[in-house]
Design a protein around this motif. Structure first.
Motif, PDB file in Angstrom:
ATOM      1  N   SER A   1       0.765  -1.288  -0.068  1.00 42.92           N
ATOM      2  CA  SER A   1       0.218   0.090  -0.168  1.00 42.92           C
ATOM      3  C   SER A   1       0.727   1.267  -0.003  1.00 42.92           C
ATOM      4  O   SER A   1       0.596   2.203  -0.811  1.00 42.92           O
ATOM      5  N   LEU A   2       2.098   1.216   0.757  1.00 44.15           N
ATOM      6  CA  LEU A   2       2.825   2.570   0.893  1.00 44.15           C
ATOM      7  C   LEU A   2       3.502   2.834  -0.456  1.00 44.15           C
ATOM      8  O   LEU A   2       3.698   3.886  -0.970  1.00 44.15           O
ATOM      9  N   VAL A   3       3.956   1.721  -1.342  1.00 38.49           N
ATOM     10  CA  VAL A   3       4.855   1.914  -2.512  1.00 38.49           C
ATOM     11  C   VAL A   3       3.800   2.416  -3.646  1.00 38.49           C
ATOM     12  O   VAL A   3       4.035   3.410  -4.198  1.00 38.49           O
ATOM     13  N   ARG A   4       2.530   1.789  -3.600  1.00 44.46           N
ATOM     14  CA  ARG A   4       1.565   2.138  -4.510  1.00 44.46           C
ATOM     15  C   ARG A   4       0.968   3.580  -4.262  1.00 44.46           C
ATOM     16  O   ARG A   4       0.820   4.282  -5.113  1.00 44.46           O
ATOM     17  N   GLN A   5       1.041   4.000  -2.939  1.00 47.76           N
ATOM     18  CA  GLN A   5       0.576   5.344  -2.703  1.00 47.76           C
ATOM     19  C   GLN A   5       1.745   6.347  -3.336  1.00 47.76           C
ATOM     20  O   GLN A   5       1.462   7.472  -3.782  1.00 47.76           O
ATOM     21  N   LEU A   6       3.037   5.841  -3.254  1.00 48.19           N
ATOM     22  CA  LEU A   6       4.078   6.705  -3.745  1.00 48.19           C
ATOM     23  C   LEU A   6       3.947   7.064  -5.328  1.00 48.19           C
ATOM     24  O   LEU A   6       4.159   7.978  -5.952  1.00 48.19           O
ATOM     25  N   PHE A   7       3.550   5.725  -6.076  1.00 48.54           N
ATOM     26  CA  PHE A   7       3.584   5.897  -7.432  1.00 48.54           C
ATOM     27  C   PHE A   7       2.198   6.367  -8.039  1.00 48.54           C
ATOM     28  O   PHE A   7       2.120   7.088  -9.073  1.00 48.54           O
ATOM     29  N   ASP A   8       1.360   6.317  -7.202  1.00 48.82           N
ATOM     30  CA  ASP A   8       0.037   6.914  -7.460  1.00 48.82           C
ATOM     31  C   ASP A   8       0.335   8.436  -7.688  1.00 48.82           C
ATOM     32  O   ASP A   8      -0.441   9.146  -8.416  1.00 48.82           O
ATOM     33  N   GLN A   9       0.981   8.970  -6.740  1.00 46.32           N
ATOM     34  CA  GLN A   9       1.182  10.553  -6.656  1.00 46.32           C
ATOM     35  C   GLN A   9       2.735  11.035  -7.329  1.00 46.32           C
ATOM     36  O   GLN A   9       2.656  12.470  -7.683  1.00 46.32           O
ATOM     37  N   ALA A  10       3.430  10.075  -7.768  1.00 38.10           N
ATOM     38  CA  ALA A  10       4.785  10.605  -8.389  1.00 38.10           C
ATOM     39  C   ALA A  10       4.538  11.035  -9.765  1.00 38.10           C
ATOM     40  O   ALA A  10       4.170  10.325 -10.854  1.00 38.10           O
ATOM     41  N   PRO A  11       4.819  12.350 -10.030  1.00 40.83           N
ATOM     42  CA  PRO A  11       4.833  12.779 -11.552  1.00 40.83           C
ATOM     43  C   PRO A  11       5.831  12.034 -12.453  1.00 40.83           C
ATOM     44  O   PRO A  11       6.788  11.731 -11.858  1.00 40.83           O
ATOM     45  N   ASP A  12       5.733  12.387 -13.616  1.00 38.86           N
ATOM     46  CA  ASP A  12       6.403  11.932 -14.703  1.00 38.86           C
ATOM     47  C   ASP A  12       7.885  12.627 -14.479  1.00 38.86           C
ATOM     48  O   ASP A  12       7.902  13.774 -14.281  1.00 38.86           O
ATOM     49  N   GLY A  13       8.959  11.885 -14.537  1.00 35.65           N
ATOM     50  CA  GLY A  13      10.140  12.648 -14.489  1.00 35.65           C
ATOM     51  C   GLY A  13      10.748  12.513 -12.947  1.00 35.65           C
ATOM     52  O   GLY A  13      11.855  13.235 -12.688  1.00 35.65           O
ATOM     53  N   SER A  14      10.199  11.725 -11.999  1.00 29.45           N
ATOM     54  CA  SER A  14      10.359  11.755 -10.458  1.00 29.45           C
ATOM     55  C   SER A  14      11.437  10.929 -10.445  1.00 29.45           C
ATOM     56  O   SER A  14      11.856  10.012 -11.204  1.00 29.45           O
ATOM     57  N   LEU A  15      11.986  10.846  -9.428  1.00 33.88           N
ATOM     58  CA  LEU A  15      13.387  10.146  -8.784  1.00 33.88           C
ATOM     59  C   LEU A  15      12.707   9.519  -7.543  1.00 33.88           C
ATOM     60  O   LEU A  15      12.385  10.213  -6.572  1.00 33.88           O
ATOM     61  N   VAL A  16      12.734   8.053  -7.559  1.00 38.76           N
ATOM     62  CA  VAL A  16      12.823   7.531  -6.083  1.00 38.76           C
ATOM     63  C   VAL A  16      14.144   7.005  -5.844  1.00 38.76           C
ATOM     64  O   VAL A  16      14.689   6.433  -6.557  1.00 38.76           O
ATOM     65  N   VAL A  17      14.502   7.320  -4.447  1.00 38.97           N
ATOM     66  CA  VAL A  17      15.699   6.858  -4.016  1.00 38.97           C
ATOM     67  C   VAL A  17      15.491   5.699  -2.776  1.00 38.97           C
ATOM     68  O   VAL A  17      14.544   6.277  -1.992  1.00 38.97           O
ATOM     69  N   ALA A  18      15.916   4.698  -2.772  1.00 41.62           N
ATOM     70  CA  ALA A  18      15.663   3.655  -1.590  1.00 41.62           C
ATOM     71  C   ALA A  18      17.177   2.901  -1.231  1.00 41.62           C
ATOM     72  O   ALA A  18      17.973   3.252  -2.094  1.00 41.62           O
ATOM     73  N   ALA A  19      17.277   2.297  -0.268  1.00 43.30           N
ATOM     74  CA  ALA A  19      18.350   1.612   0.117  1.00 43.30           C
ATOM     75  C   ALA A  19      18.636   0.525  -0.840  1.00 43.30           C
ATOM     76  O   ALA A  19      19.824   0.327  -1.277  1.00 43.30           O
ATOM     77  N   ASN A  20      17.475  -0.198  -1.302  1.00 41.40           N
ATOM     78  CA  ASN A  20      18.014  -1.382  -2.332  1.00 41.40           C
ATOM     79  C   ASN A  20      16.590  -1.474  -3.152  1.00 41.40           C
ATOM     80  O   ASN A  20      15.621  -0.896  -2.522  1.00 41.40           O
ATOM     81  N   ARG A  21      16.563  -2.416  -4.011  1.00 35.85           N
ATOM     82  CA  ARG A  21      15.160  -2.666  -4.920  1.00 35.85           C
ATOM     83  C   ARG A  21      14.297  -3.676  -4.321  1.00 35.85           C
ATOM     84  O   ARG A  21      13.368  -4.082  -4.953  1.00 35.85           O
ATOM     85  N   ASN A  22      14.511  -3.967  -3.203  1.00 33.49           N
ATOM     86  CA  ASN A  22      13.849  -5.208  -2.572  1.00 33.49           C
ATOM     87  C   ASN A  22      12.490  -4.583  -1.906  1.00 33.49           C
ATOM     88  O   ASN A  22      12.404  -4.576  -0.810  1.00 33.49           O
ATOM     89  N   TYR A  23      11.455  -4.175  -2.731  1.00 30.54           N
ATOM     90  CA  TYR A  23      10.198  -3.874  -2.156  1.00 30.54           C
ATOM     91  C   TYR A  23       9.285  -4.128  -3.353  1.00 30.54           C
ATOM     92  O   TYR A  23       9.647  -4.262  -4.554  1.00 30.54           O
ATOM     93  N   PRO A  24       7.933  -4.290  -3.128  1.00 36.23           N
ATOM     94  CA  PRO A  24       6.968  -4.417  -3.980  1.00 36.23           C
ATOM     95  C   PRO A  24       6.918  -3.402  -5.008  1.00 36.23           C
ATOM     96  O   PRO A  24       6.947  -2.057  -4.703  1.00 36.23           O
ATOM     97  N   ASP A  25       6.700  -3.616  -6.407  1.00 34.11           N
ATOM     98  CA  ASP A  25       6.450  -2.634  -7.234  1.00 34.11           C
ATOM     99  C   ASP A  25       7.636  -1.683  -7.476  1.00 34.11           C
ATOM    100  O   ASP A  25       7.499  -0.641  -7.828  1.00 34.11           O
ATOM    101  N   ALA A  26       8.905  -2.275  -7.194  1.00 30.78           N
ATOM    102  CA  ALA A  26      10.137  -1.563  -7.233  1.00 30.78           C
ATOM    103  C   ALA A  26      10.032  -0.662  -8.670  1.00 30.78           C
ATOM    104  O   ALA A  26      10.845   0.261  -8.661  1.00 30.78           O
ATOM    105  N   TYR A  27       9.852  -1.509  -9.697  1.00 29.22           N
ATOM    106  CA  TYR A  27       9.997  -1.074 -11.174  1.00 29.22           C
ATOM    107  C   TYR A  27       8.570  -0.470 -11.630  1.00 29.22           C
ATOM    108  O   TYR A  27       8.486  -0.260 -12.941  1.00 29.22           O
ATOM    109  N   ALA A  28       7.480  -0.024 -10.722  1.00 30.90           N
ATOM    110  CA  ALA A  28       6.382   0.375 -11.240  1.00 30.90           C
ATOM    111  C   ALA A  28       6.760   1.783 -12.043  1.00 30.90           C
ATOM    112  O   ALA A  28       7.589   2.764 -11.499  1.00 30.90           O
ATOM    113  N   SER A  29       5.962   1.867 -13.177  1.00 28.72           N
ATOM    114  CA  SER A  29       6.213   3.122 -14.212  1.00 28.72           C
ATOM    115  C   SER A  29       7.671   3.612 -14.386  1.00 28.72           C
ATOM    116  O   SER A  29       8.351   4.435 -14.330  1.00 28.72           O
ATOM    117  N   TYR A  30       8.526   2.440 -14.657  1.00 31.18           N
ATOM    118  CA  TYR A  30       9.756   2.501 -14.785  1.00 31.18           C
ATOM    119  C   TYR A  30      10.272   3.375 -15.929  1.00 31.18           C
ATOM    120  O   TYR A  30      11.524   3.759 -16.217  1.00 31.18           O
TER     121      TYR A  30
END
Length: 655
Positions: free
Chosen positions: A528-557
């Protein structure tokens, strides 16, 4: 199939045709009398005597009351499994993953299932359907458990593949590296994703996440028929066949059965081998040349599906088919030439952009065997649970390979008769020197060795195979110990030692396969938290995380960039640990409007970093607290599974 040979018939030392269904029908390799041994017999071609199938041998135990109802242990095991599913809590997993969370009834059910299978499969009076039922029960208990217990699909890579399908449906076609960066590799091997997109539309579901949790069970079932066909090529004895199938599934802990191109490509790989072993032997070619065109078309279709779906599997298939050409029984170059031509055609056309960029690194990795077993930062299991899981997997694979070696040495007749299968099992070994495959080649080699290794491992657990003439000679000399059920030892070592080995392997599979579920499971709150991120992130945004081990890490790649700082140089990671907020703010600066820069830290990232020897929980918690206290960041959302921050736009512009 011929009826069992009577003692009177066995007293005749003259060889009779081998009792192999594939051979008698003219659809498999040559009969044992036409086959040759792996060494000098390849050149001198002496005739081998037919073997006595293990079904002609009495069981190593006796007694009328033993398993009079073979369905009882199966039903009891499934009942215990169902009870365990209702009483297992996965809300808080520790470093032992699912192992410590499972209700004790699960382990009891698995023990009952294995014991019931062993005594059922060894009893020549039981129909083969009972053995099949036990194997299906094993798949349910070991492959469906996670789908039943976890409310969301496992594996970050499965979520990544779901994003690729979503992109394919959204973009409506393939794209280049200039458009989607490194993710273009999936567009250059689109077979699996195109098929899943079509399936998704056919089922009318919004996302592959609706069914990908059940993919391990589905992909395991896809392997059942080709495995049976391969094993029936070399023996008709159902004890050997079904024990080999059981060991294959128990030893297949590598985890490539999840929602991935590898899972389908591997099933097709085994399918191609099954067709070649049964339909391209010398005797089959001589007896039915008109049919060879049909079977060539069949394997061509499967090879095309493999080549357009996965990068590594075609190479493994080529080396296996080349190895078969070392056997005089399979010196047919049509399958291997077909595979090479299709593979090269794809590499020189659709896959050329990726290969052109990756070729220098691929060439440098040739011969670098150490890269396959190296450990270091981010690749070393850390903590008692992670280390125990790693050793459980090694123990399981090592035990099966050791049993296979014992089977090869002990079963001389099978070693000669199933020489082509031994070649197939050994063929993937040179791939160690060909590429590191992201330090995963050792796991892939084990996976592709497994069909042959499981067959000979099963042979090590079962009575020794004899030829008819040798059996008759032993009887005449008065040395035959197994003259019938009345002379069999009631509860001998031949029953209990193999049972203990089979039971041990079946139980060890669970930690080897599910011991890292703390990393692989993402609770609904994290999704739910990750989907909330990609629901609001505009095109051209940047997501910084420790690593890629989370769901939907490549959503809207295709429209959102990602930066995983633990993938960076260790020196930069150390700077982040020393001054988290300031360093991350500099890394996240420069995002142009309307894009935004987000910092995401979740439960899955914490587990992956800690259990793989990167940053521990205290260090990551220090980074989060520094970001939370910094005026440069604003908290957007949080829940029990993680936190989401955004770099304030004004600060980002100033930096």
């Amino acid at each position: 199939m011929r009826p069992p040979v009577t003692p009177r018939e066995r007293s005749t030392p003259e060889p009779t045709p081998a009792r192999d269904g594939a051979n008698s029908s003219g659809s498999g390799p040559e009969t044992a009398s036409q086959s040759s041994s792996p060494s000098s017999s390849e050149s001198s071609s002496p005739a081998h005597e037919p073997v006595t199938d293990l079904s002609d041998l009495p069981p190593a135990w006796s007694g009328r009351g033993v398993l009079a109802w073979p369905g009882v242990p199966l039903l009891v095991a499934l009942a215990l499994w169902a009870y365990a599913m209702r009483h297992t809590d996965v809300s808080r997993l520790d470093d032992y993953g699912l192992v410590s969370a499972l209700h004790p009834a699960f382990w009891a059910g698995l023990a009952v299932l294995t014991t019931g299978f062993w005594f059922t499969v060894r009893d020549a009076r039981r129909p083969a359907a009972w053995s099949a039922a036990y194997v299906l029960g094993l798949l349910v208990m070991e492959r469906a458990t996670q789908a039943v217990l976890y409310p969301t699909p496992l594996y970050a890579w499965a979520w990544k593949h779901e994003a690729v399908i979503d992109h394919l449906l959204t973009a409506g076609g393939l794209q280049t590296a200039d458009q989607v960066g490194d993710m273009a590799v999936y567009d250059q091997w689109p077979g699996f994703f195109a098929a899943q997109a079509a399936l998704q539309r056919l089922l009318g579901v919004d996302s592959a996440a609706m069914f990908m949790a059940w993919w391990p069970l589905a992909s395991s079932l896809m392997l059942l028929l080709p495995l049976l066909l391969i094993y029936r090529t070399f023996t008709e004895d159902r004890r050997l066949i079904w024990t080999a199938v059981w060991l294959f599934y128990v030893a297949n802990w590598v985890g490539q059965d999840y929602f991935s191109p590898q899972s389908v490509a591997y099933a097709l790989h085994v399918g191609v081998l099954a067709v070649v072993l049964r339909r391209f032997g010398r005797s089959a070619v001589r007896r039915g040349r008109p049919r060879q065109a049909v079977w060539t078309v069949v394997i061509t279709v499967m090879i095309v599906a493999i080549v357009i779906s996965h990068q590594l599997t075609p190479g493994m298939l080529v080396v296996c088919l080349l190895a078969l050409c070392l056997s005089r029984r399979y010196r047919d170059w049509v399958p291997v030439v077909t595979t090479v031509v299709i593979f090269l055609a794809w590499c020189l056309t659709a896959a050329l952009p990726f290969l052109s960029a990756a070729m220098p690194d691929m060439i440098r990795s040739i011969g670098d065997v150490g890269a396959n077993v190296e450990t270091g930062y981010g690749a070393t299991p850390t903590g008692t649970g992670a280390i125990a899981t790693s050793w459980a997997a090694r123990l399981l694979s090592g035990s099966v390979l050791l049993l296979a070696a014992v089977g090869v040495l002990r079963q001389r007749v099978l070693r000669h008769r199933a020489w082509p299968l031994l070649l197939v099992a050994a063929a993937p070994l040179p791939m160690f020197a060909a590429s590191s495959y992201g330090s995963e080649m050792i796991f892939r080699v084990l996976l592709f060795m497994l069909p042959g290794a499981a067959f000979f491992a099963a042979a090590a657990l079962l009575p020794k195979v004899r030829t008819l003439a040798a059996d008759a000679a032993a009887q005449e000399a008065g040395n035959r110990q197994a003259g019938g059920p009345s002379k069999a030892r009631r509860w001998g070592i031949g029953t209990w030692v193999p049972l203990v080995a089979l039971l041990g392997g079946t139980l060890v599979f669970v930690p080897a396969y599910s011991g890292k579920d703390r990393i692989n499971y993402f609770p609904p709150q994290e999704v739910s938290l990750v989907r909330q991120l990609f629901d609001q992130a505009p095109d051209g945004s940047l997501v910084v995380a420790a690593n890629r081990n989370y769901p939907d890490a490549y959503a809207s790649y295709w429209s959102v960039d990602h930066y995983w700082f633990l993938d960076d140089a260790r020196s930069h990671v150390d700077r982040i640990v020393r001054s988290p907020a300031a360093t991350l703010a500099r890394d996240m600066a420069g995002v142009e409007r309307p894009g935004r820069a987000y910092f995401l830290l979740t439960q899955g990232q914490l587990a992956n970093s800690e259990m793989n020897g990167q940053l521990d929980e205290a260090q990551l918690d220090r980074i989060r607290k520094s970001v939370a206290a910094s005026p440069r960041f604003r908290l957007v959302a949080e829940n029990s599974a993680g936190w989401l921050y955004v770099l304030k736009q004004s600060e980002g512009a100033e930096r």
